[in-house]
Design a protein around this motif. Structure first.
Motif, PDB file in Angstrom:
ATOM      1  N   ARG A  17       0.879  -1.164   0.000  1.00 17.13           N
ATOM      2  CA  ARG A  17       0.000   0.000   0.000  1.00 17.13           C
ATOM      3  C   ARG A  17       0.913   1.209   0.000  1.00 17.13           C
ATOM      4  NH1 ARG A  17      -2.744   2.849   4.245  1.00 17.13           N
ATOM      5  NH2 ARG A  17      -1.910   1.545   5.882  1.00 17.13           N
ATOM      6  N   PRO A  18       0.620   2.208  -0.809  1.00 15.72           N
ATOM      7  CA  PRO A  18       1.549   3.336  -0.926  1.00 15.72           C
ATOM      8  C   PRO A  18       1.720   4.082   0.399  1.00 15.72           C
ATOM      9  CG  PRO A  18      -0.189   3.470  -2.584  1.00 15.72           C
ATOM     10  CD  PRO A  18      -0.573   2.371  -1.661  1.00 15.72           C
ATOM     11  N   VAL A  19       2.894   4.627   0.579  1.00 12.69           N
ATOM     12  CA  VAL A  19       3.158   5.495   1.712  1.00 12.69           C
ATOM     13  C   VAL A  19       2.556   6.867   1.393  1.00 12.69           C
ATOM     14  CG1 VAL A  19       4.988   6.779   2.884  1.00 12.69           C
ATOM     15  CG2 VAL A  19       5.263   4.333   2.430  1.00 12.69           C
ATOM     16  N   ALA A  20       1.769   7.400   2.311  1.00 12.45           N
ATOM     17  CA  ALA A  20       1.227   8.750   2.112  1.00 12.45           C
ATOM     18  C   ALA A  20       2.322   9.775   2.389  1.00 12.45           C
ATOM     19  CB  ALA A  20       0.041   8.992   3.032  1.00 12.45           C
ATOM     20  N   ARG A  21       2.334  10.840   1.595  1.00 13.51           N
ATOM     21  CA  ARG A  21       3.398  11.835   1.766  1.00 13.51           C
ATOM     22  C   ARG A  21       3.431  12.393   3.184  1.00 13.51           C
ATOM     23  NH1 ARG A  21       5.110  13.451  -2.663  1.00 13.51           N
ATOM     24  NH2 ARG A  21       3.022  13.644  -3.513  1.00 13.51           N
ATOM     25  N   ILE A  22       2.235  12.528   3.778  1.00  8.74           N
ATOM     26  CA  ILE A  22       2.142  13.104   5.114  1.00  8.74           C
ATOM     27  C   ILE A  22       2.876  12.244   6.142  1.00  8.74           C
ATOM     28  CG2 ILE A  22      -0.030  11.950   5.688  1.00  8.74           C
ATOM     29  CD1 ILE A  22       0.752  15.583   6.561  1.00  8.74           C
ATOM     30  N   GLU A  23       3.027  10.932   5.805  1.00 13.47           N
ATOM     31  CA  GLU A  23       3.722  10.016   6.725  1.00 13.47           C
ATOM     32  C   GLU A  23       5.234  10.126   6.599  1.00 13.47           C
ATOM     33  OE1 GLU A  23       1.761   6.004   7.301  1.00 13.47           O
ATOM     34  OE2 GLU A  23       1.026   6.546   5.316  1.00 13.47           O
ATOM     35  N   LEU A  24       5.710  10.655   5.512  1.00 16.73           N
ATOM     36  CA  LEU A  24       7.161  10.767   5.321  1.00 16.73           C
ATOM     37  C   LEU A  24       7.720  11.861   6.215  1.00 16.73           C
ATOM     38  CD1 LEU A  24       7.688  10.626   1.432  1.00 16.73           C
ATOM     39  CD2 LEU A  24       7.899   8.765   3.089  1.00 16.73           C
ATOM     40  N   PRO A  25       8.728  11.539   7.028  1.00 15.38           N
ATOM     41  CA  PRO A  25       9.386  12.597   7.808  1.00 15.38           C
ATOM     42  C   PRO A  25       9.957  13.660   6.861  1.00 15.38           C
ATOM     43  CG  PRO A  25      10.104  10.419   8.543  1.00 15.38           C
ATOM     44  CD  PRO A  25       9.311  10.216   7.288  1.00 15.38           C
ATOM     45  N   THR A  26       9.818  14.906   7.225  1.00 14.80           N
ATOM     46  CA  THR A  26      10.343  15.980   6.378  1.00 14.80           C
ATOM     47  C   THR A  26      11.865  16.033   6.468  1.00 14.80           C
ATOM     48  OG1 THR A  26       8.330  17.233   6.790  1.00 14.80           O
ATOM     49  CG2 THR A  26      10.196  18.444   5.884  1.00 14.80           C
ATOM     50  N   ASP A  27      12.362  15.817   7.666  1.00 16.76           N
ATOM     51  CA  ASP A  27      13.800  15.856   7.931  1.00 16.76           C
ATOM     52  C   ASP A  27      14.518  14.700   7.219  1.00 16.76           C
ATOM     53  OD1 ASP A  27      16.264  16.433   9.651  1.00 16.76           O
ATOM     54  OD2 ASP A  27      15.781  14.354  10.148  1.00 16.76           O
ATOM     55  N   THR A  28      15.657  15.010   6.573  1.00 21.32           N
ATOM     56  CA  THR A  28      16.343  14.031   5.724  1.00 21.32           C
ATOM     57  C   THR A  28      16.843  12.809   6.488  1.00 21.32           C
ATOM     58  OG1 THR A  28      17.019  15.842   4.279  1.00 21.32           O
ATOM     59  CG2 THR A  28      18.160  13.756   4.012  1.00 21.32           C
ATOM     60  N   VAL A  29      17.451  13.030   7.646  1.00 19.27           N
ATOM     61  CA  VAL A  29      17.968  11.895   8.430  1.00 19.27           C
ATOM     62  C   VAL A  29      16.818  11.017   8.913  1.00 19.27           C
ATOM     63  CG1 VAL A  29      19.148  11.232  10.558  1.00 19.27           C
ATOM     64  CG2 VAL A  29      20.086  13.053   9.115  1.00 19.27           C
ATOM     65  N   SER A  30      15.753  11.639   9.374  1.00 19.77           N
ATOM     66  CA  SER A  30      14.581  10.864   9.811  1.00 19.77           C
ATOM     67  C   SER A  30      14.003  10.066   8.658  1.00 19.77           C
ATOM     68  CB  SER A  30      13.502  11.796  10.381  1.00 19.77           C
ATOM     69  OG  SER A  30      14.018  12.547  11.455  1.00 19.77           O
ATOM     70  N   LEU A  31      13.994  10.664   7.484  1.00 18.61           N
ATOM     71  CA  LEU A  31      13.473   9.963   6.303  1.00 18.61           C
ATOM     72  C   LEU A  31      14.348   8.760   5.953  1.00 18.61           C
ATOM     73  CD1 LEU A  31      11.459   9.765   3.954  1.00 18.61           C
ATOM     74  CD2 LEU A  31      12.947  11.298   2.657  1.00 18.61           C
ATOM     75  N   ALA A  32      15.659   8.943   6.048  1.00 20.28           N
ATOM     76  CA  ALA A  32      16.584   7.851   5.738  1.00 20.28           C
ATOM     77  C   ALA A  32      16.334   6.662   6.661  1.00 20.28           C
ATOM     78  CB  ALA A  32      18.027   8.329   5.863  1.00 20.28           C
ATOM     79  N   ARG A  33      16.059   6.944   7.928  1.00 19.59           N
ATOM     80  CA  ARG A  33      15.748   5.865   8.878  1.00 19.59           C
ATOM     81  C   ARG A  33      14.373   5.275   8.590  1.00 19.59           C
ATOM     82  NH1 ARG A  33      19.232   6.438  13.801  1.00 19.59           N
ATOM     83  NH2 ARG A  33      18.120   4.565  14.422  1.00 19.59           N
ATOM     84  N   TYR A  34      13.440   6.151   8.320  1.00 19.38           N
ATOM     85  CA  TYR A  34      12.059   5.712   8.062  1.00 19.38           C
ATOM     86  C   TYR A  34      11.981   4.759   6.874  1.00 19.38           C
ATOM     87  CZ  TYR A  34       7.177   6.004   6.538  1.00 19.38           C
ATOM     88  OH  TYR A  34       5.910   5.698   6.120  1.00 19.38           O
ATOM     89  N   LEU A  35      12.800   5.003   5.865  1.00 18.26           N
ATOM     90  CA  LEU A  35      12.713   4.214   4.633  1.00 18.26           C
ATOM     91  C   LEU A  35      13.237   2.790   4.805  1.00 18.26           C
ATOM     92  CD1 LEU A  35      13.619   6.857   1.916  1.00 18.26           C
ATOM     93  CD2 LEU A  35      11.395   5.826   2.370  1.00 18.26           C
ATOM     94  N   ILE A  36      14.052   2.556   5.838  1.00 16.40           N
ATOM     95  CA  ILE A  36      14.502   1.194   6.114  1.00 16.40           C
ATOM     96  C   ILE A  36      13.289   0.342   6.498  1.00 16.40           C
ATOM     97  CG2 ILE A  36      15.922  -0.283   7.590  1.00 16.40           C
ATOM     98  CD1 ILE A  36      17.631   1.445   5.852  1.00 16.40           C
ATOM     99  N   GLY A  37      13.085  -0.754   5.774  1.00 15.24           N
ATOM    100  CA  GLY A  37      11.946  -1.619   6.053  1.00 15.24           C
ATOM    101  C   GLY A  37      10.745  -1.348   5.158  1.00 15.24           C
ATOM    102  N   ARG A  38      10.757  -0.180   4.489  1.00 14.13           N
ATOM    103  CA  ARG A  38       9.660   0.110   3.558  1.00 14.13           C
ATOM    104  C   ARG A  38       9.873  -0.688   2.267  1.00 14.13           C
ATOM    105  NH1 ARG A  38       8.939   2.045   7.602  1.00 14.13           N
ATOM    106  NH2 ARG A  38       8.003  -0.001   7.684  1.00 14.13           N
TER     107      ARG A  38
END
Length: 211
Positions: A17-38
Motif C-alpha cells: 500500500r503506498p506510503v502517504a506523503r504526510i507520513e514521510l518525515p520531512t527531515d532528511t535523516v529521519s526519512l533515511a531511517r524511516y525508509l529502512i523496512g519500507r
DNA sequence: AGTGCGATTGACT
DNA sequence: GTCAATCGCACTA
C-alpha cells in the motif's frame, strides 16, 4: 484504525500500500531511517518487481557531499521538489542511482536508496541484472537500479502513489537499524549518515563499517 | 570548446 | 586486495 481500511490493507500482498506523503518525515535523516523496512515497488510490462529497503544514505541540507550543495541545476532539480519524489542520476557513466527527495519544496536534499531485499519478481530482476544469486540482485545502488530497470526517465516521479515506481508501507515492523559512515564519498566522509537493517545479508558495503 | 571528476561495478592479481 | 571502464555534467576560459 478504521476496520474496513485495515482489512483492505491487510489483504494487500506484502503490505503493498503506498506510503502517504504526510507520513514521510520531512527531515532528511529521519526519512533515511524511516525508509529502512519500507517497500520499493516497480511496475514493468512483464510484471511487478519489489523489495524491502535495507540500506539508505542521507544527503542533508548544506552537505558538501550532496549534489544539491552548489544549488539547483538541470540534473539535480528533483532534489528540490516536495519530499517523496524520485531523483535519478547516472554515476560513473554506467550506474543509475535512485534517491528520494526530502525536506520542503525549494530545499535540496535527499536519501539514496542503496540496497533491497528482493521480494517479488525475482526472475525479472535476474534477467535485468544478468545475475543469479538472490543476495546480489539489488545489493548496491547501481545494481538496485539495474534490477528495477530505473533510469533518468523516472526522474521527478512521485513515489507516494502507485505508478511505474512507488514506495509501499511494508509490514510496519520495528527495524533494528545500524548506522555508519557513507560509502564512496570523500567530502564530509566522517558523518554517520548511512543506515541499514542490522543483520541483513542484502546490505552492501564493507561489513567492518557496520556499527 | 575543453577538462576533470565521480553517492560504482566487475574483472583481475 | 587493486584498478580501469565510461559518459553526463559542472566548471573554467
Amino acid at each position: 484504525m478504521d476496520r474496513a481500511n485495515s482489512l483492505k490493507s491487510g489483504r494487500r500482498k506484502g503490505g503493498r500500500r503506498p506510503v502517504a506523503r504526510i507520513e514521510l518525515p520531512t527531515d532528511t535523516v529521519s526519512l533515511a531511517r524511516y525508509l529502512i523496512g519500507r517497500l520499493l515497488v516497480r511496475e514493468l510490462p512483464e510484471g511487478v518487481v519489489s523489495g524491502r529497503i535495507v540500506e539508505t544514505e542521507a544527503y542533508v541540507v548544506g552537505d558538501a557531499a550532496g549534489h544539491a550543495y552548489r544549488g539547483m541545476t538541470l540534473r539535480n532539480r528533483s532534489l528540490f521538489l516536495e519530499r517523496g519524489r524520485a531523483y535519478v542520476y547516472l554515476a560513473y557513466g554506467s550506474s543509475y542511482m535512485l534517491n528520494v527527495s526530502s525536506e520542503a519544496p525549494g530545499i535540496g536534499a535527499g536519501v539514496l536508496i542503496r540496497a533491497l531485499e528482493p521480494i517479488e519478481g525475482v526472475e525479472i530482476m535476474q534477467r535485468n541484472r544478468g545475475a543469479e544469486r538472490l543476495r546480489d540482485l539489488a545489493r548496491g545502488p547501481g545494481r538496485l537500479a539495474a534490477a528495477l530497470r530505473i533510469d533518468r526517465r523516472l526522474d521527478g516521479l512521485d513515489l507516494c502513489c502507485e505508478g511505474p515506481l512507488w514506495l509501499g508501507r511494508g509490514d510496519d515492523e520495528a527495524a533494528d537499524i545500524g548506522r555508519s559512515t557513507r560509502i564512496g564519498i570523500t567530502r564530509e566522509a566522517a558523518r554517520l549518515l548511512r543506515f541499514y537493517l542490522r543483520g541483513s545479508p542484502f546490505v552492501s558495503g564493507p561489513r567492518l563499517l557496520n556499527e
